[in-house]
Design a protein around this motif. Structure first.
Motif, short mmCIF file in Angstrom:
data_model
loop_
_atom_site.label_atom_id
_atom_site.label_comp_id
_atom_site.label_asym_id
_atom_site.label_seq_id
_atom_site.Cartn_x
_atom_site.Cartn_y
_atom_site.Cartn_z
N ALA A 50 0.85 -1.19 0.00
CA ALA A 50 0.00 0.00 0.00
C ALA A 50 0.88 1.24 0.00
O ALA A 50 1.87 1.31 0.73
N GLY A 51 0.56 2.18 -0.83
CA GLY A 51 1.32 3.42 -0.87
C GLY A 51 2.45 3.39 -1.87
O GLY A 51 2.97 4.40 -2.27
N ASN A 52 2.87 2.20 -2.24
CA ASN A 52 3.94 2.08 -3.23
C ASN A 52 3.60 0.91 -4.12
O ASN A 52 4.33 -0.07 -4.22
N ASN A 53 2.44 1.00 -4.73
CA ASN A 53 1.88 -0.20 -5.36
C ASN A 53 2.12 -0.26 -6.85
O ASN A 53 1.33 -0.80 -7.59
N ARG A 54 3.20 0.31 -7.30
CA ARG A 54 3.47 0.23 -8.73
C ARG A 54 4.26 -1.00 -9.10
O ARG A 54 4.35 -1.34 -10.27
N LYS A 55 4.90 -1.65 -8.12
CA LYS A 55 5.85 -2.70 -8.44
C LYS A 55 5.62 -3.92 -7.55
O LYS A 55 5.56 -3.82 -6.34
N LEU A 56 5.52 -5.07 -8.20
CA LEU A 56 5.34 -6.31 -7.47
C LEU A 56 6.70 -6.74 -6.92
O LEU A 56 7.67 -6.83 -7.67
N ILE A 57 6.76 -7.00 -5.63
CA ILE A 57 8.00 -7.47 -5.00
C ILE A 57 7.81 -8.93 -4.62
O ILE A 57 6.86 -9.28 -3.91
N TRP A 58 8.73 -9.77 -5.07
CA TRP A 58 8.59 -11.20 -4.91
C TRP A 58 9.37 -11.71 -3.70
O TRP A 58 10.44 -11.21 -3.37
#
Lengths: 114, 111
Positions: free
Chosen positions: B93-101
């Motif tokens: 939330a708040g930095n939801n441009r990139k999926l972190i695996w």
């Protein structure tokens, strides 16, 4: 429906050489991703395109890596010069939309830098 | 912030159940689950968008606990074809441009 196409499948180069990978996403998919996956780890996003614009490239080592998406369709990822630590599988993926949509992955390019 | 997956590895006999957890130190916007078989590309399983959401796919289901900032993947009556590495990817939330695996959970199902 054709999947995400990547080439080559395998590449072995010496350090300091350059290499390029190609990706053809699923037709109609606006979003294209390049991931680096080191053995035993999860994929790490290098760059994300929305059509032909860059959405995120914060983890792309820009001193040696570059990527472009031609006319919002095909994409190439280049490494110049390569380092030993660049040895990894480079995965291309595409999705219809941005954020919360299913991503379809290509088979990847396994790069070995010696 | 990379999510933490647990356990790192699981070995099952066919027919047994397993649970794989994915935890984040930050508030989650969504959780994505993928499975990757050895030498192959990751394949999408499901996305959970809301806290409390649960989804199912064949005998694989998942839940999303927004308060605990955690998602769990449930594999019921495991089949040999379930073997592979399971990855969760999170959008914070708040930095939801990139999926972190996450680093993945290796699952082996034996006959």
């Amino acid at each position: 429906e054709a999947g995400v196409a990547q080439s080559p499948r395998y590449k072995i180069i010496e350090k300091r050489q350059s290499v390029a990978f190609w990706c053809n996403p699923i037709s109609g998919h606006a979003t294209l991703y390049w991931y680096q996956q080191i053995l035993g780890q999860g994929p790490k996003l290098l760059i994300q395109f929305q059509n032909n614009g860059v959405v995120d490239d914060s983890q792309l080592p820009k001193d040696r890596f570059s990527a472009e998406r031609l006319k919002g369709v095909d994409s190439t990822l280049k490494i110049q010069p390569a380092k030993l630590e660049d040895s990894a599988v480079y995965l291309c993926a595409s999705s219809l939309g941005h954020l919360n949509t299913e991503a379809f992955f290509g088979q990847g390019t396994r790069l070995t830098v010696v | 912030q990379q999510p933490v997956q647990s356990p790192q590895a699981v070995i099952l006999r066919e027919g047994e159940d397993a649970v794989i957890n994915c935890s984040s130190s930050k508030a989650l916007y969504s959780v994505h689950w993928y499975r990757q078989k050895h030498g192959e590309a990751p394949v999408f399983l499901m996305i959970l968008l809301k806290g409390g959401e649960q989804k199912g796919h064949d005998k694989i289901s998942a839940s999303f606990n927004e308060k605990k900032q955690q998602s769990s993947l449930y594999l019921t009556a495991s089949q040999l074809s379930y073997s592979g590495t399971y990855f969760c990817g999170v959008l914070n939330a708040g930095n939801n441009r990139k999926l972190i695996w996450g680093l993945g959970t290796s699952l082996a199902v034996n006959p």
